[in-house]
Design a protein around this motif. Structure first.
Motif, PDB file in Angstrom:
ATOM      1  N   ALA A  27       0.805  -1.217   0.000  1.00 40.72           N
ATOM      2  CA  ALA A  27       0.000   0.000   0.000  1.00 40.72           C
ATOM      3  C   ALA A  27       0.840   1.270   0.000  1.00 40.72           C
ATOM      4  CB  ALA A  27      -0.948   0.001   1.194  1.00 40.72           C
ATOM      5  N   ASP A 259     -11.032   3.294  -1.168  1.00 36.40           N
ATOM      6  CA  ASP A 259     -10.958   4.654  -1.689  1.00 36.40           C
ATOM      7  C   ASP A 259     -11.921   4.696  -2.870  1.00 36.40           C
ATOM      8  OD1 ASP A 259     -10.410   7.038  -2.967  1.00 36.40           O
ATOM      9  OD2 ASP A 259      -8.229   6.823  -2.895  1.00 36.40           O
ATOM     10  N   LYS A 262     -10.848   6.817  -6.205  1.00 36.83           N
ATOM     11  CA  LYS A 262      -9.839   6.277  -7.114  1.00 36.83           C
ATOM     12  C   LYS A 262     -10.047   4.804  -7.436  1.00 36.83           C
ATOM     13  CE  LYS A 262      -6.249   9.601  -5.898  1.00 36.83           C
ATOM     14  NZ  LYS A 262      -4.842   9.788  -5.428  1.00 36.83           N
ATOM     15  N   VAL A 264      -9.688   2.052  -5.283  1.00 37.62           N
ATOM     16  CA  VAL A 264      -8.600   1.272  -4.703  1.00 37.62           C
ATOM     17  C   VAL A 264      -9.096   0.617  -3.421  1.00 37.62           C
ATOM     18  CG1 VAL A 264      -6.272   1.310  -3.744  1.00 37.62           C
ATOM     19  CG2 VAL A 264      -6.848   2.808  -5.667  1.00 37.62           C
ATOM     20  N   TYR A 266      -7.934  -1.089  -0.051  1.00 42.04           N
ATOM     21  CA  TYR A 266      -6.836  -1.315   0.880  1.00 42.04           C
ATOM     22  C   TYR A 266      -7.244  -2.441   1.824  1.00 42.04           C
ATOM     23  CZ  TYR A 266      -4.914   3.176  -0.647  1.00 42.04           C
ATOM     24  OH  TYR A 266      -4.403   4.200  -1.397  1.00 42.04           O
ATOM     25  N   LYS A 301      -2.799  -2.906  -1.392  1.00 45.28           N
ATOM     26  CA  LYS A 301      -3.845  -2.223  -2.136  1.00 45.28           C
ATOM     27  C   LYS A 301      -4.100  -2.972  -3.424  1.00 45.28           C
ATOM     28  CE  LYS A 301      -0.606   1.061  -4.273  1.00 45.28           C
ATOM     29  NZ  LYS A 301      -0.251   2.506  -4.408  1.00 45.28           N
ATOM     30  N   ASN A 303      -6.296  -2.450  -7.231  1.00 38.23           N
ATOM     31  CA  ASN A 303      -7.145  -1.636  -8.095  1.00 38.23           C
ATOM     32  C   ASN A 303      -8.442  -2.390  -8.373  1.00 38.23           C
ATOM     33  OD1 ASN A 303      -5.433  -3.504  -9.615  1.00 38.23           O
ATOM     34  ND2 ASN A 303      -6.481  -2.703 -11.433  1.00 38.23           N
TER      35      ASN A 303
END
Length: 311
Positions: A27, A259, A262, A264, A266, A301, A303
């Protein structure tokens, strides 16, 4: 046979669930020096992050923070309200003005003995202001039992982990509606979420439409703790499904945070990549022990896109 050593900060990718590719990687580079890190939250701008740094035995557990500049994430600092008791599992409210967390600190400064884990929060008047002293969330959320991992939707609804007697098994994900400025009596979410085993670490989306949480040793999991997702459909939760590989692994995967700007995810993982072949030198052993995927809790993290976050 010579040992094939793994490159630090390995990256795993997989095409699945309608996404072109899911990539899992460490991350934050500034966290590589810490051997045991877990849970994560950030503000809406993505420039103020909080996470927990622990000792190997977890007797020391401190909430730390890092700010992101044009040069990347700064070196972590201990949060102003942490460092004395066992604190963990921070969660930033969607407006950035409250930070919820879990602590075993006593209810009052006049009490020296620590208590069970409660949900606490600190608050501020603006993003550049200092945090207040910690405030206990109080009843009906906190009880004589343990409360963990708070997550707050934009409407104020609260989801958290509890080991209350009215759970469906072991730890459950509990829900409390925020109504007229107060929290309702918590309820254990239904069997589409909870089971007779352990459910924990729920992340609720800002719009209260999906829940990502941890489930332990489920039949459809990969053998340890896995991350699951459920969607709210006309007020009812759909049957939770495991997130795909390489997000879930044979090791313990837990503590999700998204997030949503964006795209993402985590999460914390104890995944490991053991060396292949025979370890022939102490240098090779030290290299593995100091690697990111060495079985200790680390932050990762991944995507993700809308295909993963819709029914």
């Amino acid at each position: 046979m010579k040992t094939r050593l793994f490159v630090f900060f390995s990256i795993c990718s997989l095409t699945i669930f309608g996404q072109a590719k899911i990539t899992v990687s460490p991350a934050m580079d500034v966290l590589k020096e810490f051997n045991k890190v877990r849970d994560f939250t950030m503000d809406a701008s993505g420039t103020e992050a909080y996470f927990t740094v622990q000792s190997q035995t977890e007797e020391v557990s401190v909430i730390s923070t890092s700010l992101k500049t044009e040069n990347g994430w700064d070196s972590p600092q201990i949060a102003s309200f942490s460092g004395t008791y066992k604190d963990m599992e921070p969660f930033m409210s969607p407006d950035g003005l409250r930070l919820y967390f879990v602590s075993n600190r006593p209810l009052h400064d006049s009490i020296s003995k620590t208590k069970d884990y409660d949900i606490w929060y600190v608050e501020r008047k603006g993003p550049d202001q200092k945090w207040s002293n910690p405030i206990n969330l109080g009843a009906p959320i906190n009880t004589e039992h343990n409360e963990f991992y708070p997550a707050i939707a934009s409407n104020g609804n609260l989801y958290y982990t509890g080991d209350r007697p009215d759970s469906k098994g072991e730890d459950d994900i509990f829900f409390s509606a925020f109504q007229n400025g107060e929290y309702s009596e918590p309820i254990s979410l239904d069997e589409n979420i909870n089971s007779k085993g352990f459910e924990y670490n729920g992340y609720i989306s800002k719009d209260d439409s999906y829940l990502i949480f941890g489930g332990y040793a489920r039949a459809d999991g990969r053998g340890s703790g896995d991350l699951y997702i459920s969607f709210k459909n006309e007020g009812q939760w759909t049957k939770a499904q495991p997130l795909p590989q390489p997000i879930n692994s044979p090791s313990m995967d837990y503590c999700p945070y998204v997030d949503e700007v964006k795209g993402v995810l985590y999460f914390t993982s104890r995944r490991t990549q053991n060396p292949e072949g025979t370890l022939e030198t102490m240098g090779q052993l030290i290299q593995f022990l100091n690697s990111y995927e060495n079985g200790n809790s680390r932050l990762y993290k991944a995507n993700i896109d809308d295909a993963l976050l819709r029914p």
